[in-house]
Design a protein around this motif. Structure first.
Motif, short mmCIF file in Angstrom:
data_model
loop_
_atom_site.label_atom_id
_atom_site.label_comp_id
_atom_site.label_asym_id
_atom_site.label_seq_id
_atom_site.Cartn_x
_atom_site.Cartn_y
_atom_site.Cartn_z
N ILE A 650 57.28 89.50 32.20
CA ILE A 650 56.77 88.21 32.63
C ILE A 650 57.70 87.11 32.11
N LEU A 651 58.07 86.19 33.00
CA LEU A 651 58.94 85.08 32.62
C LEU A 651 58.11 83.82 32.43
N ARG A 652 58.46 83.05 31.42
CA ARG A 652 57.88 81.74 31.19
C ARG A 652 58.96 80.83 30.62
N GLY A 653 58.76 79.55 30.77
CA GLY A 653 59.76 78.63 30.23
C GLY A 653 59.41 77.18 30.50
N ASP A 654 60.25 76.30 30.03
CA ASP A 654 60.02 74.88 30.22
C ASP A 654 61.33 74.12 30.17
N VAL A 655 61.25 72.85 30.55
CA VAL A 655 62.41 71.96 30.58
C VAL A 655 62.01 70.72 29.79
N THR A 656 62.58 70.57 28.60
CA THR A 656 62.10 69.57 27.67
C THR A 656 63.25 68.71 27.15
N ARG A 657 62.85 67.61 26.52
CA ARG A 657 63.83 66.69 25.93
C ARG A 657 63.19 66.00 24.74
N HIS A 658 63.89 65.96 23.62
CA HIS A 658 63.47 65.20 22.44
C HIS A 658 64.46 64.05 22.26
N LEU A 659 63.94 62.83 22.27
CA LEU A 659 64.77 61.65 22.07
C LEU A 659 64.89 61.34 20.59
N SER A 679 55.57 58.93 21.67
CA SER A 679 56.11 60.30 21.65
C SER A 679 57.58 60.30 22.01
N HIS A 680 58.34 61.11 21.30
CA HIS A 680 59.76 61.28 21.60
C HIS A 680 60.01 62.53 22.44
N ASP A 681 58.96 63.27 22.76
CA ASP A 681 59.11 64.54 23.49
C ASP A 681 58.63 64.39 24.93
N PHE A 682 59.43 64.93 25.87
CA PHE A 682 59.13 64.79 27.29
C PHE A 682 59.38 66.12 28.00
N GLU A 683 58.68 66.28 29.12
CA GLU A 683 58.92 67.43 30.01
C GLU A 683 59.30 66.90 31.38
N LEU A 684 60.36 67.44 31.95
CA LEU A 684 60.83 66.97 33.25
C LEU A 684 60.14 67.70 34.39
N TYR A 685 60.05 69.00 34.26
CA TYR A 685 59.39 69.82 35.27
C TYR A 685 58.15 70.48 34.65
N ARG A 686 57.23 70.84 35.51
CA ARG A 686 56.03 71.50 35.01
C ARG A 686 56.39 72.84 34.37
N PRO A 687 55.70 73.22 33.31
CA PRO A 687 56.03 74.50 32.66
C PRO A 687 55.85 75.67 33.61
N VAL A 688 56.68 76.66 33.44
CA VAL A 688 56.68 77.85 34.29
C VAL A 688 56.03 78.99 33.51
N SER A 689 55.13 79.71 34.16
CA SER A 689 54.51 80.87 33.51
C SER A 689 54.10 81.88 34.57
N SER A 741 64.85 76.21 28.97
CA SER A 741 64.66 77.40 28.15
C SER A 741 63.68 78.34 28.83
N PHE A 742 64.13 79.57 29.12
CA PHE A 742 63.29 80.55 29.82
C PHE A 742 63.43 81.92 29.14
N GLY A 743 62.30 82.54 28.88
CA GLY A 743 62.29 83.84 28.22
C GLY A 743 61.46 84.84 28.99
N ILE A 744 61.82 86.10 28.87
CA ILE A 744 61.10 87.20 29.53
C ILE A 744 60.61 88.16 28.46
#
Length: 791
Positions: A650-659, A679-689, A741-744
């Motif tokens: 199963i793959l899951r992941g996210d696209v994040t940014r810390h300013l 908050s200094h943390d943001f997500e550009l795309y919805r998390p993948v799961s 970042s995406f992991g399986i």
């Protein structure tokens, strides 16, 4: 006069009168002969750059809307248990309990959140999850909530019976709450179906935690049963076992203390005390070796909900996953919040016993540590903190010749290789996408003009693939185009109606594709036994409903066939996996390619049927694909270099940014931080799961497309503000880079069971060299990224 001549003359005069009736009434016939008729322009170039398209973006005319005007707001509790307050209630400052910094433990009761994914239910515990609704519409007479095992579409015609619907209910049109028992829900069909292929062990859910995703939405109906406003796609709920939290910035945590009795036996006070103290080594002084030794974790995080005391023959490492299955583990105690053994740690002298006599081998050296688990910052994740290690020498006093336990033998689980191929940014829709269509079948003049011209001759130049644009004729043009343009204007007068027509057409096209795939599976694929064809057909049906969305293909885009073509063979492999077809069935690469070709052809046929909604009711066009929105996507490759099948995953992941603080000198970034409460943390795309990685045959290689959905129209988990298109554009264009970042994680048996299946010697402690893999990169999301070296 010659009769033959009179016959020809009368025939000519009759044709002249017919032409006069057809072409001479109403509009000038100067340009209405078939060979000279005025036509809409074709093949005009798309001149806008992607930046210009983004600047001209109009959210109300998007072919794939991500912002909504739903008068019903849905909230999900962050965890089981009914939250104290409904979101509509005014919470006074005195209602908020401050954390007692001196307390050993603190409670983290559930609260309501409207974030896209902020609700998690752990299997095996309390699985009752609460939801809240608030409504802002006088037209609403009742509220409907629904739960499905696949993403919702925006199909209005089937809103009460969407694909994958598991349970639904109704409430009065007032602010209210409802509860779901998540244990009653069936997991998505694309969850791993090959459980029978491996040995199930008690600790498997801890070592290889998996989660199922369910979708919950709510909308309002008026007194005629019509939907009020524009309903949305709802929220996600994760059900399963907690996975490791990997923060955007790696942090270092000091180990907390592990106190132990000064000697074996009960903790006592008085004349001959056995008190708790900090030590790195403990020696048994009683040669009978029949007493327990007591330990007390001290100073662990306040939000800890589970403690483990672990005893091993090997030195213990402290990676975030290293508590799940440490090498050499011979004994373990689990202490859960809510039980006396855990809750009594609020008393300073509470300790728990490790019963060395029940497992100890004389003379041995054992490593003892505590693990404190607390919720991660992302729903459904867990963070591990470790104590200092205490070495216990289980041997008579004076013993110095201890058993040497060899380190565990590493074995490779033969998981597939994973390689990132490329990332492609969003291709924004053209601002005039609605007016563009593409020919899928060359029409006659009669079809083109809706009967204005009777000619059945093919319109020259309008061959398959030609692009037509509806444009207003010149002011002095009094040909049939003037009436045609009036029809075009009327057709597009209600953008909402048009977008609804497109959505309904795509839904019908999907239905046709499912029917075609079922027929294809029934009459092809000779290696599939008849006994398994029903399962495969059901899996293919589910694949269209869920599988496309699981890799991010939006279920409303008319160009779904082109998006799918990148991964048809991957989808074929997923269908075979989810149908539960065992390895002993002779599935080869030809079967996968045949099924992949069938998927691609059926989706293309459905998308190119020529019945796409258009102003003139043409049956020979579809929306022009290169003017439509195409999500950002990642292409990665999985391959099997081994001589046997690889395990599924199963793959899951996210696209994040810390300013960083330094970056707040930039006005755009500082504004975004302020909008989201600091908050200094943001997500550009919805998390993948939940993206299924199927088994691979020896030598098999698959390209997997992963489409990414803009994080708009929903709130982040950490702040209630709903992200809008303008804020997304700021992140997309002005944040410089994001971390992808995406992991399986793979479905594996225990290392010992796997070693036995390979014929390796027993009586040896085995450990996997790796149980997961994946890929990660950092790039400006507005530009294409191709790794410079092989991943």
């Amino acid at each position: 006069m010659n009769k033959g001549f009179m016959s020809v003359l009368l025939r000519f005069f009759g044709l002249f009168l017919l032409a006069l009736l057809v072409f001479g009434c109403g509009k000038s016939s100067n340009n209405d002969e078939p060979e000279t008729m005025r036509l809409f322009p074709t093949d005009s170039p798309i001149v806008l750059s992607e930046t210009e398209k983004l600047e001209r973006l109009v959210t109300t005319t998007r072919p794939y809307p991500l912002e909504f005007s739903n008068p019903v707001t849905l909230y999900a509790a962050t965890a089981p248990g009914q939250p104290l307050y409904h979101p509509a209630d005014l919470i006074r400052a005195t209602d908020l309990a401050l954390i007692d910094e001196a307390a050993v433990l603190v409670d983290t009761p559930p609260v309501y959140s409207k974030a896209y994914r902020n609700a998690f239910v752990q299997k095996g515990g309390d699985e009752q999850l609460w939801f809240a609704l608030s409504v802002n519409s006088e037209a609403a007479v009742k509220l409907v909530w629904q739960v499905a095992d696949r993403p919702f579409t925006l199909d209005r015609e089937n809103i009460l019976t969407p694909p994958g619907l598991q349970v639904s209910g109704e409430l009065a049109a007032v602010n209210g709450e409802f509860m779901l028992n998540m244990v009653d829900l069936k997991p998505p069909r694309l969850a791993l179906a090959a459980d029978s292929l491996i040995d199930v062990i008690d600790t498997r859910t801890r070592v290889y935690p998996q989660q199922d995703t369910f979708y919950v939405r709510a909308f309002a109906l008026d007194n005629e049963g019509a939907v009020v406003g524009n309903f949305d796609r709802g929220l996600q709920v994760q059900v399963g076992y907690r996975q490791t939290y990997n923060p955007p910035l790696q942090s270092f945590s000091l180990p907390f203390d592990l106190l132990s009795g000064n000697r074996e036996g009960l903790i006592t006070f008085g004349e001959f005390p056995n008190e708790l103290a900090l030590a790195t080594e403990r020696f048994y002084g009683n040669d009978s070796l029949q007493s327990d030794w007591y330990f007390r974790p001290d100073g662990f995080p306040q939000k800890t909900d589970t403690l483990y005391l672990q005893v091993s023959t090997q030195p213990l490492t402290t990676g975030q996953d290293d508590w799940r299955d440490p090498p050499g583990l011979v004994h373990e105690l689990e202490l859960k919040k809510g039980t006396p053994a855990f809750d009594n740690f609020s008393a300073v002298n509470h300790a728990v016993a490790v019963t060395f006599p029940t497992f100890g081998v004389v003379p041995s050296r054992y490593y003892v540590r505590a693990v404190a688990l607390s919720p991660g910052a992302v729903a459904g994740t867990v963070k591990a903190n470790y104590s200092k290690t205490v070495i216990v020498y289980y041997a008579p006093s004076g013993e110095s010749n201890f058993i040497i336990y060899p380190p565990p033998t590493q074995i490779s689980p033969d998981i597939p290789d994973v390689r990132l191929l490329e990332y492609n940014p969003i291709k924004w829709e053209d601002s005039e996408w609605m007016y563009w269509f593409q020919v899928v079948r060359q029409p006659t003049y009669k079809e083109y003009t809706n009967g204005f011209s009777p000619s059945t001759a093919l319109v020259p130049g309008l061959t398959v693939g030609k692009n037509i644009k509806f444009e207003p004729p010149n002011d002095d043009d009094n040909s049939w185009l003037e009436d045609a343009w009036n029809a075009v204007s009327n057709f597009f007068s209600s953008i909402v109606d048009y977008l609804s027509k497109v959505t309904n057409w795509v839904s019908a096209a999907y239905a046709n594709a499912k029917a075609g795939l079922i027929e294809f599976a029934a009459s092809n694929l000779p290696l599939i036994p008849d006994s398994l064809r029903d399962e495969l057909q059901a899996a293919l049906t589910y694949l269209v409903d869920y599988g496309l969305a699981s890799v991010g293909i939006p279920p409303e885009l008319p160009n779904f066939d082109q998006l799918t073509s990148l991964g048809a063979d991957y989808m074929a492999s997923v269908a075979l996996e989810s149908a539960g077809i065992p390895e002993n069935v002779l599935i080869n690469s030809d079967t996968i390619q045949d099924l992949g070709g069938g998927i691609k052809d059926e989706l293309k046929t459905s998308a190119s049927s020529g019945s796409s909604p258009n102003p003139l009711g043409w049956k020979f066009v579809r929306q022009r694909p290169d003017t439509l929105y195409r999500p950002a996507y990642i292409l990665f490759e999985i391959s099997n270099p081994h001589n046997h099948s690889t395990p599924p995953g199963i793959l899951r992941g996210d696209v994040t940014r810390h300013l960083s603080d330094d970056e707040l000198m930039d006005g755009t970034k500082a504004t975004m931080v302020a909008i989201f409460g600091g908050s200094h943390d943001f997500e550009l795309y919805r998390p993948v799961s939940g993206v299924v990685i199927p088994r691979l045959l020896p030598g098999q290689r698959l390209t997997v497309p992963l489409y990414l959905t803009e994080y708009t129209g929903q709130a982040f988990p950490f702040h209630p503000h709903v992200v809008n298109q303008s804020e997304f554009s700021k992140m997309y264009s002005h944040f410089d880079y994001f971390n992808f970042s995406f992991g399986i994680s793979y479905d594996l048996p225990s290392a010992e069971a796997y070693a036995a299946s390979k014929g390796l010697p027993g009586g040896i402690d085995y450990v996997y060299s790796n149980v997961s893999n994946g890929f990660g990169f950092s790039t400006d999301p507005a530009f294409r990224y191709v790794p410079s070296i092989a991943q």
